[in-house]
Design a protein around this motif. Structure first.
Motif, PDB file in Angstrom:
ATOM      1  N   LEU A  67     -25.982  30.026  15.028  1.00 35.44           N
ATOM      2  CA  LEU A  67     -26.791  30.764  14.587  1.00 35.44           C
ATOM      3  C   LEU A  67     -26.458  32.074  14.768  1.00 35.44           C
ATOM      4  O   LEU A  67     -26.518  33.189  14.324  1.00 35.44           O
ATOM      5  N   ASP A 119     -25.329  35.194  12.935  1.00 39.11           N
ATOM      6  CA  ASP A 119     -25.999  36.039  12.842  1.00 39.11           C
ATOM      7  C   ASP A 119     -25.071  37.771  12.983  1.00 39.11           C
ATOM      8  O   ASP A 119     -25.040  38.777  12.270  1.00 39.11           O
ATOM      9  N   TYR A 158     -31.231  38.259  12.553  1.00 33.44           N
ATOM     10  CA  TYR A 158     -32.020  37.470  12.556  1.00 33.44           C
ATOM     11  C   TYR A 158     -33.366  37.689  12.967  1.00 33.44           C
ATOM     12  O   TYR A 158     -34.065  37.345  13.138  1.00 33.44           O
ATOM     13  N   PHE A 159     -33.139  39.505  14.173  1.00 30.28           N
ATOM     14  CA  PHE A 159     -34.278  39.672  14.313  1.00 30.28           C
ATOM     15  C   PHE A 159     -35.115  40.900  14.277  1.00 30.28           C
ATOM     16  O   PHE A 159     -36.255  41.025  13.695  1.00 30.28           O
ATOM     17  N   ARG A 193     -33.343  24.419   8.922  1.00 24.92           N
ATOM     18  CA  ARG A 193     -33.249  25.276   9.264  1.00 24.92           C
ATOM     19  C   ARG A 193     -33.276  26.223   8.285  1.00 24.92           C
ATOM     20  O   ARG A 193     -32.134  26.572   7.752  1.00 24.92           O
ATOM     21  N   VAL A 223     -33.181  30.482   7.539  1.00 23.06           N
ATOM     22  CA  VAL A 223     -33.612  31.924   8.062  1.00 23.06           C
ATOM     23  C   VAL A 223     -33.351  32.816   7.094  1.00 23.06           C
ATOM     24  O   VAL A 223     -32.696  32.792   5.943  1.00 23.06           O
ATOM     25  N   TYR A 250     -37.479  28.881  15.420  1.00 21.65           N
ATOM     26  CA  TYR A 250     -37.637  28.826  14.398  1.00 21.65           C
ATOM     27  C   TYR A 250     -37.847  30.155  14.124  1.00 21.65           C
ATOM     28  O   TYR A 250     -38.235  31.271  15.215  1.00 21.65           O
ATOM     29  N   GLN A 251     -36.682  30.790  12.643  1.00 14.93           N
ATOM     30  CA  GLN A 251     -36.726  32.844  12.680  1.00 14.93           C
ATOM     31  C   GLN A 251     -38.406  32.719  13.235  1.00 14.93           C
ATOM     32  O   GLN A 251     -39.192  32.411  11.723  1.00 14.93           O
ATOM     33  N   LYS A 252     -38.694  33.808  14.045  1.00 17.55           N
ATOM     34  CA  LYS A 252     -40.027  34.668  14.260  1.00 17.55           C
ATOM     35  C   LYS A 252     -40.474  35.305  12.921  1.00 17.55           C
ATOM     36  O   LYS A 252     -41.160  35.766  12.206  1.00 17.55           O
ATOM     37  N   LYS A 253     -39.095  35.846  12.801  1.00 17.15           N
ATOM     38  CA  LYS A 253     -39.925  37.304  11.803  1.00 17.15           C
ATOM     39  C   LYS A 253     -40.256  36.736  10.189  1.00 17.15           C
ATOM     40  O   LYS A 253     -40.369  37.496   9.641  1.00 17.15           O
ATOM     41  N   HIS A 311     -40.812  26.703  21.546  1.00 15.64           N
ATOM     42  CA  HIS A 311     -39.496  27.504  22.660  1.00 15.64           C
ATOM     43  C   HIS A 311     -39.505  27.339  23.367  1.00 15.64           C
ATOM     44  O   HIS A 311     -37.967  27.395  24.099  1.00 15.64           O
ATOM     45  N   ALA A 364     -34.685  35.049  21.018  1.00 15.50           N
ATOM     46  CA  ALA A 364     -35.146  33.464  19.857  1.00 15.50           C
ATOM     47  C   ALA A 364     -36.419  32.710  20.318  1.00 15.50           C
ATOM     48  O   ALA A 364     -37.515  32.593  19.675  1.00 15.50           O
TER      49      ALA A 364
END
Length: 634
Positions: A342, A346, A358-359, A447, A449, A584-587, A606, A628
């Motif tokens: 990842l 990214d 990613y963020f 996952r 994303v 887990y992708q927070k966005k 996390h 992340a």
């Protein structure tokens, strides 16, 4: 495809008796889910490449049955000569044959590729119209498959006790005690993973599955392994001899089943050996009707057969302490590989495509990269494999990686083709479902994303899937509960919005064996196998919008005894422990839809990810992981 069907129909009409229909299942002689290239007969006939399905060829029609995981894929892969039959929506294959084939119809089967269960169920369905199953002496598909892949001679390997956790002697002792309890004098073992597990051997006869094409017969006094003996090194032969296992040629299982039926099978039997002293009390031969082929069952006397699930299925599913520790260690290394992937992906998505990453959630500043820099579903999955390959005890992948962008992610078991796969798109969801085989355990993780700006609808769907994933993983339930009873916990958050998914929620997982392992599962399809302590099972709810996107989150769980405040009914209670580690992708999370307890759970998970994966990361990877997994603030 048309030529293949025409050739099959010609053989069907010239067969004695003439065949009104021919069944072409997915399974091999061992009723395996995953089969070798030369055993992919259904794929050859139909063009459908999914792992589950059954083809039926009549003189005028060609039909293929498969389940909800593969509806979209089958629609895309089947030619117009084929009709897709959706399991759960269209009539079952036995019902369709009974209703649509003429009276006295002859339905051809290769009895080596059909289980006892299936054959008996079909015979019952056919009875009302005097239709009959006809066992062909040769597989008709093999007769028309001109370029069928050859037999491969892959060596058998010894699976060391440091990874197996229990000796062959201990396993045979337990098995023979089970035989005695059921008044059985022998068992025929046909499932490849059961043979491998019992004898602590592994191989490479099926891609992604470290198994050996072999049968086993175990009696009160003897143990046999039926395998191509050219696969056995002198070391393996010595190992088998030390463990009291007699190697015999793979094809000898047929004649030995006849000897077994007449109680004439001994380590030195040539057709007239002395019988083992068993006595009348123990005269049954144990056969698993779900995994034993009809051909071997037909060699036995039906009144002396115990049709019951193999005792090895449950014994293999309940992991010993060494296997449990191995699974946990393998998943830590595997999680590290996923995080490193990842981090790499990214950076690539930002540099190559101008993605926000990613963020960040800003719009993509689109770049048009040169051809050699483009990322495809296959090229990035190859990179993921390279991260895994750098880890200790890596032996290969546990299944073909599902690397899927945008609408391809809506195909539940999508398999990217290097020639036709999609290019990555920073404005689309990317789903990857992958796993590996390590000497100490088998892994499986999914996952989902987004490297651009996800829509509010995509966020809401992702969050509903996450809520179901959390709810199931947090479940506490009494001993005796089966997977069907807890399946709805993962679906309720989706049901609240009128959403759902067409696959089970969890499957067992092997210890350097099959990535899909029974006998337990968590599914909307009932299976009366209770979940038990020390089993491993996945937690993988999802949601898929045809033509748009797909979402799935998957962790492997271990079932533990729960320390509950009370113990109603003295049943004892069970709970789950996550052993998969990747953020887990927070966005993609709509925080307004999570409860405070769910936010706490994500933060705790996390935090554990940082703790267990940090030692595998370099400085930049660790910085990414820390970001992340920063705590979510409601």
């Amino acid at each position: 495809m048309a030529d293949t069907l025409a050739a099959l129909r010609s053989l069907m009409s010239s067969h004695s008796p003439p065949l009104d229909a021919l069944v072409v299942p997915s399974e091999d002689y061992h009723q395996s889910e995953y089969v070798s290239e030369r055993d992919k007969r259904r794929q050859f006939v139909s063009g459908f490449t999914g792992s589950f399905g059954l083809a039926l060829v009549t003189m005028k029609e060609a039909l293929l049955w498969t389940d909800g995981r593969y509806f979209l894929q089958a629609e895309q892969e089947l030619s117009n000569e084929w009709r897709l039959m959706r399991i759960g929506e269209d009539p079952a294959v036995d019902v369709w044959m009974a209703d649509n084939l003429p009276k006295d119809a002859a339905v051809g089967i290769d009895p080596w590729c059909i289980s006892v269960d299936t054959a008996q169920r079909w015979e019952h369905a056919f009875a009302k119209k005097q239709q009959k199953l006809v066992q062909t002496s040769k597989n008709l598909v093999d007769e028309v498959w001109k370029n069928r892949p050859p037999v491969e001679l892959n060596p058998v390997h010894i699976h060391p006790l440091e990874f197996a956790g229990r000796s062959v002697a201990d396993k045979l002792k337990d098995l023979r005690e089970k035989l005695k309890e059921e008044d059985a004098r022998a068992i025929i073992i046909t499932a490849l993973d059961e043979v491998a597990w019992l004898y602590n051997i592994r191989g490479n006869d099926v891609s992604y599955c470290p198994v050996v094409h072999a049968f086993a017969i175990v009696t009160s006094l003897s143990a046999f392994l039926y395998v191509d003996q050219k696969k056995l090194s002198s070391e393996v032969k010595s190992y088998l001899e030390q463990n009291g296992i007699v190697p015999r040629d793979y094809g000898d299982v047929s004649s030995d089943a006849v000897l077994l039926a007449s109680n004439q099978l001994t380590p030195s039997s040539t057709g007239n050996g002395a019988s083992e002293a068993e006595g009348k009390a123990h005269n049954l031969i144990w056969v698993d009707s779900g995994s034993c082929c009809f051909a071997l069952y037909s060699k036995l006397k039906s009144d002396q057969v115990l049709l019951k699930q193999s005792p090895l299925a449950l014994a293999k599913a309940i992991k010993n302490p060494v296997e449990l520790n191995g699974l946990k260690e393998a998943h830590i290394r595997d999680g590290a590989a996923v995080v490193q992937y990842l981090v790499w992906l990214d950076k690539q998505m930002q540099e190559v495509y101008g993605a926000s990453g990613y963020f960040m959630e800003s719009e993509t500043n689109r770049k048009n990269p040169p051809e050699k820099m483009k990322l495809t579903e296959v090229s990035v999955s190859d990179k993921l494999e390279s991260f895994r390959a750098s880890k200790e005890h890596f032996k290969g992948l546990s299944f073909p990686t599902i690397s899927s962008v945008g609408s391809n992610a809506a195909i539940i078991h999508y398999g990217p083709d290097p020639k036709t796969c999609a290019e990555l798109d920073p404005d689309c969801i990317y789903l990857f479902d992958s796993g590996a085989q390590y000497l100490d355990g088998t892994t499986d993780i999914t996952r989902t994303v987004h490297f651009g700006k996800p829509s509010s609808h995509e966020k809401a769907c992702y969050t509903a899937v996450l809520k179901g994933h959390i709810a199931l993983g947090n479940a506490c339930f009494p001993n005796g509960t089966n997977g069907h009873a807890v399946d709805l916990l993962a679906r309720i958050p989706l049901w609240k919005d009128g959403l759902d998914y067409r696959h089970g929620t969890g499957h067992g997982i092997g210890s350097y064996l099959y990535v899909h392992e029974g006998p337990h599962l968590i599914s909307f399809r009932p299976r009366n196998v209770p979940l038990q302590a020390s089993m491993a099972v996945t937690d993988e709810p999802g949601y898929y919008e045809d033509g748009k996107f797909g979402i799935r989150l998957e962790n492997v769980l271990i079932i533990n005894n729960a320390a509950t405040k009370f113990n109603f009914g003295d049943k004892g209670y069970l709970c789950f422990e996550h052993i998969t580690w990747a953020p887990y992708q927070k966005k993609l999370i709509d925080l307004s839809l999570l409860t405070p307890e769910e936010i706490d759970w994500v933060n705790t998970y996390h935090s554990k990810c940082r703790e267990v994966l940090a030692s595998f990361m370099n400085e930049s990877e660790l910085a990414w992981l820390n970001k992340a997994t920063e705590p979510i603030k409601a």
